[in-house]
Enzyme design. Structure first.
Site, PDB file in Angstrom:
ATOM      1  N   ASP A 176       0.540 -24.458  45.636  1.00  0.00           N
ATOM      2  CA  ASP A 176       0.085 -23.293  44.887  1.00  0.00           C
ATOM      3  C   ASP A 176      -1.348 -23.018  45.317  1.00  0.00           C
ATOM      4  O   ASP A 176      -1.588 -22.278  46.256  1.00  0.00           O
ATOM      5  CB  ASP A 176       0.207 -23.587  43.393  1.00  0.00           C
ATOM      6  CG  ASP A 176       0.006 -22.376  42.519  1.00  0.00           C
ATOM      7  OD1 ASP A 176      -0.624 -21.402  42.963  1.00  0.00           O
ATOM      8  OD2 ASP A 176       0.472 -22.394  41.373  1.00  0.00           O
ATOM      9  N   VAL A 228       8.512 -21.385  39.296  1.00  0.00           N
ATOM     10  CA  VAL A 228       9.837 -21.874  39.673  1.00  0.00           C
ATOM     11  C   VAL A 228      10.084 -23.272  39.137  1.00  0.00           C
ATOM     12  O   VAL A 228       9.163 -24.062  38.959  1.00  0.00           O
ATOM     13  CB  VAL A 228      10.039 -21.840  41.198  1.00  0.00           C
ATOM     14  CG1 VAL A 228      10.100 -20.406  41.711  1.00  0.00           C
ATOM     15  CG2 VAL A 228       8.943 -22.617  41.923  1.00  0.00           C
TER      16      VAL A 228
END
Length: 183
Positions: A107, A157
């Site tokens: 990320d 997710v």
């Protein structure tokens, strides 16, 4: 936090079990070629990467050592806190070894960047980074992962090891979690 059941909480499936398995085979072949004649030290970043790590290592056709570490910058949230905490370190000597760090998702890149810097002080022969998912968000220009399974948009997710508050890891696919489950 609204958690009903996994199937109701997932907005849509981003990658199926079959797509993930195919990509693991491809990455396994690439890493086999890279380390032909070598014995890499494969390091799994727990807990999220465990499913990917296991499947990836099974697809590699070379001798390897395996170890597990635990590091996090999330602490049960949906965004990085900006601080990395190493909970469990490797106890294998990395000196003059090819080290492969296997992550679930990149990320901000903060955790993996921290681990690369830390392991570099242990004088390995090389450090290779592998992640299943590379999120399309603002990461420092200086940080790039060496191998990735899939590029994904900035969505939250779960599944195939990825979680929210330790739930959903056991899903056999990767899906986008509905916002009402974590807002």
């Amino acid at each position: 936090m609204l958690i009903r059941n996994a199937e109701q909480d997932v907005k849509y499936v981003m990658f199926t079990r079959e797509q993930i398995a195919a990509r693991c085979r491809e990455l396994g072949k690439e890493l086999t070629e890279k380390f032909r004649g070598e014995t890499p030290l494969m390091i799994c970043v727990l807990r999220g990467a465990a499913f990917f790590f296991t499947d990836l290592c099974r697809e590699m056709d070379c001798l390897m050592d395996m170890d597990f570490i635990a590091a996090s910058s999330y602490f049960k949230g949906t965004k990085s806190t900006g601080t990395v905490r190493l909970v469990k370190d490797s106890n294998i000597d990395m000196g003059k070894r090819h080290v492969v760090i296997v992550e679930d998702i990149i990320d901000s890149g903060l955790t993996l960047e921290y681990l690369v810097k830390l392991f570099a002080t242990r004088e390995p022969k090389s450090i290779t980074t592998v992640t299943l998912l590379d999120k399309d968000v603002n990461k420092p220009d200086r940080f790039r992962v060496d191998y990735y399974g899939f590029k994904i948009p900035d969505e939250f997710v779960v599944g195939y090891g990825l979680d929210y508050a330790d739930y959903y890891r056991n899903l056999p696919y990767i899906g986008v979690l509905k916002e009402e489950c974590y807002k």
